[in-house]
Design a protein around this motif. Structure first.
Motif, PDB file in Angstrom:
ATOM      1  N   ASN A   1     -15.373  21.273  15.673  1.00 55.28           N
ATOM      2  CA  ASN A   1     -16.314  22.188  15.034  1.00 55.28           C
ATOM      3  C   ASN A   1     -16.832  21.588  13.735  1.00 55.28           C
ATOM      4  OD1 ASN A   1     -15.878  24.117  16.996  1.00 55.28           O
ATOM      5  ND2 ASN A   1     -14.103  24.950  15.920  1.00 55.28           N
ATOM      6  N   ARG A   2     -18.033  21.921  13.391  1.00 56.54           N
ATOM      7  CA  ARG A   2     -18.598  21.452  12.125  1.00 56.54           C
ATOM      8  C   ARG A   2     -17.761  21.908  10.944  1.00 56.54           C
ATOM      9  NH1 ARG A   2     -24.319  22.831  10.459  1.00 56.54           N
ATOM     10  NH2 ARG A   2     -23.913  21.224   8.932  1.00 56.54           N
ATOM     11  N   SER A   3     -17.108  23.058  11.111  1.00 52.08           N
ATOM     12  CA  SER A   3     -16.372  23.639   9.994  1.00 52.08           C
ATOM     13  C   SER A   3     -15.056  22.933   9.719  1.00 52.08           C
ATOM     14  CB  SER A   3     -16.098  25.126  10.274  1.00 52.08           C
ATOM     15  OG  SER A   3     -15.405  25.260  11.496  1.00 52.08           O
ATOM     16  N   ALA A   4     -14.666  21.990  10.580  1.00 56.60           N
ATOM     17  CA  ALA A   4     -13.418  21.257  10.331  1.00 56.60           C
ATOM     18  C   ALA A   4     -13.525  20.506   9.002  1.00 56.60           C
ATOM     19  CB  ALA A   4     -13.151  20.291  11.473  1.00 56.60           C
ATOM     20  N   THR A   5     -12.373  20.275   8.380  1.00 57.59           N
ATOM     21  CA  THR A   5     -12.397  19.607   7.076  1.00 57.59           C
ATOM     22  C   THR A   5     -12.770  18.136   7.235  1.00 57.59           C
ATOM     23  OG1 THR A   5     -10.090  18.942   7.208  1.00 57.59           O
ATOM     24  CG2 THR A   5     -10.562  21.124   6.274  1.00 57.59           C
ATOM     25  N   ASP A   6     -13.196  17.527   6.128  1.00 61.15           N
ATOM     26  CA  ASP A   6     -13.547  16.112   6.168  1.00 61.15           C
ATOM     27  C   ASP A   6     -12.345  15.255   6.563  1.00 61.15           C
ATOM     28  OD1 ASP A   6     -16.115  16.715   5.465  1.00 61.15           O
ATOM     29  OD2 ASP A   6     -15.864  16.240   3.339  1.00 61.15           O
ATOM     30  N   ALA A   7     -11.164  15.670   6.099  1.00 60.54           N
ATOM     31  CA  ALA A   7      -9.961  14.899   6.433  1.00 60.54           C
ATOM     32  C   ALA A   7      -9.706  14.929   7.939  1.00 60.54           C
ATOM     33  CB  ALA A   7      -8.762  15.471   5.677  1.00 60.54           C
ATOM     34  N   VAL A   8      -9.888  16.091   8.524  1.00 61.71           N
ATOM     35  CA  VAL A   8      -9.689  16.217   9.975  1.00 61.71           C
ATOM     36  C   VAL A   8     -10.701  15.352  10.719  1.00 61.71           C
ATOM     37  CG1 VAL A   8      -9.925  17.819  11.916  1.00 61.71           C
ATOM     38  CG2 VAL A   8      -8.633  18.494   9.888  1.00 61.71           C
ATOM     39  N   LYS A   9     -11.942  15.423  10.272  1.00 65.10           N
ATOM     40  CA  LYS A   9     -12.983  14.635  10.941  1.00 65.10           C
ATOM     41  C   LYS A   9     -12.685  13.139  10.812  1.00 65.10           C
ATOM     42  CE  LYS A   9     -16.563  18.134  10.167  1.00 65.10           C
ATOM     43  NZ  LYS A   9     -17.673  18.550   9.287  1.00 65.10           N
ATOM     44  N   ALA A  10     -12.238  12.741   9.627  1.00 67.96           N
ATOM     45  CA  ALA A  10     -11.929  11.320   9.426  1.00 67.96           C
ATOM     46  C   ALA A  10     -10.795  10.885  10.344  1.00 67.96           C
ATOM     47  CB  ALA A  10     -11.559  11.072   7.968  1.00 67.96           C
ATOM     48  N   ASP A  11      -9.811  11.752  10.497  1.00 68.81           N
ATOM     49  CA  ASP A  11      -8.674  11.442  11.362  1.00 68.81           C
ATOM     50  C   ASP A  11      -9.133  11.329  12.816  1.00 68.81           C
ATOM     51  OD1 ASP A  11      -5.992  10.996  11.947  1.00 68.81           O
ATOM     52  OD2 ASP A  11      -5.687  13.082  12.486  1.00 68.81           O
ATOM     53  N   ILE A  12      -9.965  12.251  13.218  1.00 72.98           N
ATOM     54  CA  ILE A  12     -10.486  12.216  14.589  1.00 72.98           C
ATOM     55  C   ILE A  12     -11.287  10.939  14.805  1.00 72.98           C
ATOM     56  CG2 ILE A  12     -12.107  13.305  16.190  1.00 72.98           C
ATOM     57  CD1 ILE A  12     -11.341  15.976  14.839  1.00 72.98           C
ATOM     58  N   ALA A  13     -12.130  10.610  13.842  1.00 71.45           N
ATOM     59  CA  ALA A  13     -12.969   9.414  13.978  1.00 71.45           C
ATOM     60  C   ALA A  13     -12.104   8.166  14.096  1.00 71.45           C
ATOM     61  CB  ALA A  13     -13.916   9.307  12.789  1.00 71.45           C
ATOM     62  N   ALA A  14     -11.060   8.100  13.263  1.00 68.71           N
ATOM     63  CA  ALA A  14     -10.195   6.913  13.283  1.00 68.71           C
ATOM     64  C   ALA A  14      -9.503   6.773  14.635  1.00 68.71           C
ATOM     65  CB  ALA A  14      -9.168   7.015  12.161  1.00 68.71           C
ATOM     66  N   GLN A  15      -8.989   7.882  15.143  1.00 65.15           N
ATOM     67  CA  GLN A  15      -8.283   7.811  16.420  1.00 65.15           C
ATOM     68  C   GLN A  15      -9.236   7.565  17.583  1.00 65.15           C
ATOM     69  OE1 GLN A  15      -4.832   9.948  17.293  1.00 65.15           O
ATOM     70  NE2 GLN A  15      -4.688  10.962  15.311  1.00 65.15           N
ATOM     71  N   PHE A  16     -10.418   8.117  17.455  1.00 68.54           N
ATOM     72  CA  PHE A  16     -11.414   7.873  18.503  1.00 68.54           C
ATOM     73  C   PHE A  16     -11.813   6.398  18.514  1.00 68.54           C
ATOM     74  CE2 PHE A  16     -15.938   7.628  19.761  1.00 68.54           C
ATOM     75  CZ  PHE A  16     -15.831   8.120  21.043  1.00 68.54           C
ATOM     76  N   ASP A  17     -12.065   5.846  17.331  1.00 70.21           N
ATOM     77  CA  ASP A  17     -12.441   4.436  17.257  1.00 70.21           C
ATOM     78  C   ASP A  17     -11.319   3.548  17.799  1.00 70.21           C
ATOM     79  OD1 ASP A  17     -14.750   5.347  16.158  1.00 70.21           O
ATOM     80  OD2 ASP A  17     -14.431   4.525  14.158  1.00 70.21           O
ATOM     81  N   GLN A  18     -10.079   3.943  17.518  1.00 74.47           N
ATOM     82  CA  GLN A  18      -8.944   3.196  18.075  1.00 74.47           C
ATOM     83  C   GLN A  18      -8.951   3.299  19.599  1.00 74.47           C
ATOM     84  OE1 GLN A  18      -6.692   1.153  16.889  1.00 74.47           O
ATOM     85  NE2 GLN A  18      -5.682   0.977  18.901  1.00 74.47           N
ATOM     86  N   MET A  19      -9.245   4.483  20.103  1.00 76.21           N
ATOM     87  CA  MET A  19      -9.283   4.675  21.560  1.00 76.21           C
ATOM     88  C   MET A  19     -10.317   3.763  22.210  1.00 76.21           C
ATOM     89  SD  MET A  19     -10.192   8.136  23.717  1.00 76.21           S
ATOM     90  CE  MET A  19     -11.961   7.825  23.730  1.00 76.21           C
TER      91      MET A  19
END
Lengths: 179, 275
Positions: free
Chosen positions: B242-260
């Motif tokens: 969701n857009r409302s997720a915090t920046d930290a959550v988004k950064a974590d998701i992005a990092a794990q996605f990029d790793q994937m």
């Protein structure tokens, strides 16, 4: 009122022990009801059937990870809601050019609402914003409490109340205009 | 319960019963059996691969011990890459194998779905919309037409077209694109980018190129996307929340996605130069 996830399920004594047999038994017992639930959340029958298939496949994959097999039916219900949301939320759609499925038959139990009014109400529910539609279905079809709905949808109870209020207000207005 | 609520309940029951009556449970059961057979085949394949990897690891340890002598205590063996569970698609085409991020893999409530055009995992434990556990992870093929042109079936399907459509949406204020970079995914050229969906736009994400195409909306999501040029076709991998997720959550998701993305393999793995 439709089942709310507490129906007899894998917890019963005679329930088969293998995951394949267990999932098959659940499918035969709950498939129609779940297609009905899914159809309330998405606009076409084919999508509803596919969401139900996805839910059972997911259950089969995760059967051994279920802490309590008696929660399988609740897992399926939630899978349908999440599956429908994921379908609708960006992935669905086609909504603007796939007309709602025709051929949904009226039930004798719904005599309280005359035919045309019921059709109008059904259409109005389908046209609600997705979150309001989910709240309406969970509240009035699955008979979940506001707290349960909040847990399922991952929102606050206050948010559920707001969605429910807006939805019923919109439906009331629509019905008054129709009358 | 007032009259309106009673009417809503009755209407929903009638609608659900009507839909339930029009489904063919016998036919659907046959379809489910086929799908569960696919799951079983996939499991057997994973079991064999795991057994072979385990056997190979044992042989290596034995050889290592013999080489070093019996008086030497070997160092702990680090986990082999094969011990990390890989997901291999069964229905999705092209066949993709990848290591699903741990927050999805370890979730007890992750729901995975797959068909020939889409494989995805939905994780909502702890409540959708709350923290990293709310992530809706999606991997899908988006054979995309211009947005809001659902009837314009075309064989043309260049990834550039998809990217251009996103840029047009950005110009129109429907989304914002950030963190764009070039990379490869499974050996194929790819653009990785982040989009912040600012408006709900029906079909705004585009439509599949298929006779029974589905379209995708822009709907207030935040996404990390990889747009892969797979032999000239657009293959999109995405992690959404969701857009409302915090920046930290988004950064974590992005990092794990990029790793994937670094784990993605196509099977049979075609040569990019063959396209």
């Amino acid at each position: 009122m439709a089942g709310n996830g507490t129906d007899a399920g894998p917890g019963s004594d005679s329930f088969p022990t293998s995951s394949r047999a267990a999932v098959t038994a659940l499918f035969l017992a709950h498939h129609r009801r779940l297609v009905g639930l899914a159809s309330l959340l998405v606009d076409d029958h084919g999508s509803a059937e596919e969401i139900v298939q996805d839910a059972f496949e997911s259950l089969y994959k995760r059967w051994n990870g279920l802490r309590d097999p008696s929660t399988a039916v609740a897992y399926l219900d939630r899978s349908i809601v999440y599956g429908a949301r994921s379908w609708v939320r960006r992935r669905v759609t086609a909504r603007s050019f796939v007309p709602p499925e025709a051929g949904v038959l009226p039930s004798a139990e719904s005599a309280i609402v005359d035919g045309r009014r019921k059709e109008e109400l059904a259409l109005a529910i389908r046209e609600l914003p997705q979150r309001q539609r989910e709240v309406v279905v969970l509240r009035y079809y699955l008979d979940l409490s506001e707290e349960q709905i909040a847990t399922w949808l991952g929102v606050s109870t206050g948010s559920v109340k707001r969605h429910a209020f807006r939805a019923t207000a919109a439906l009331q207005k629509r019905m008054e205009a129709w009358a | 319960m007032n009259e309106l609520e009673t009417a809503i309940t009755a209407t929903l029951q009638a609608e659900a019963e009507g839909a339930a009556m029009t489904t063919d449970t016998t036919h659907e059961h046959e379809i489910l059996n086929d799908r569960l057979d696919d799951v079983d085949r996939h499991r057997r394949r994973i079991t064999w691969v795991g057994a072979i990897a385990a056997a190979a690891a044992i042989v290596l340890v034995i050889v290592g011990v013999r080489t070093l002598g019996t008086s030497h205590i070997p160092e702990p063996v680090s986990p082999s890459p094969s011990s990390v569970p890989r997901h291999v698609t069964t229905a999705f085409r092209p066949t993709v194998s990848l290591v699903v991020p741990a927050w999805v893999r370890d979730s007890t409530s992750a729901i995975s779905t797959e068909n020939d055009r889409e494989a995805k995992w939905s994780v909502c434990d702890g409540g959708c919309g709350k923290g990293p556990s709310s992530v809706l992870a999606v991997i899908l093929v988006a054979s995309v037409l211009d947005p809001r042109s659902p009837t314009g079936y075309s064989a043309a399907n260049q990834p550039e077209k998809f990217l251009a459509s996103l840029q047009r949406s950005e110009a129109a204020g429907s989304l914002a694109i950030t963190d764009r970079s070039t990379t490869t995914v499974g050996g194929f050229p790819a653009i990785v980018l982040t989009i912040d969906e600012r408006r709900n736009v029906s079909n705004g994400f585009g439509c599949e190129i298929a006779p029974d195409q589905r379209c995708y909306d822009l709907s207030s999501d935040w996404d990390r996307l990889a747009v892969v040029d797979y032999h000239g076709s657009t293959l999109v991998l995405a992690a959404s929340t969701n857009r409302s997720a915090t920046d930290a959550v988004k950064a974590d998701i992005a990092a794990q996605f990029d790793q994937m993305l670094t784990t993605v393999r196509f099977d049979p793995r075609p040569s990019p130069s063959a396209s």
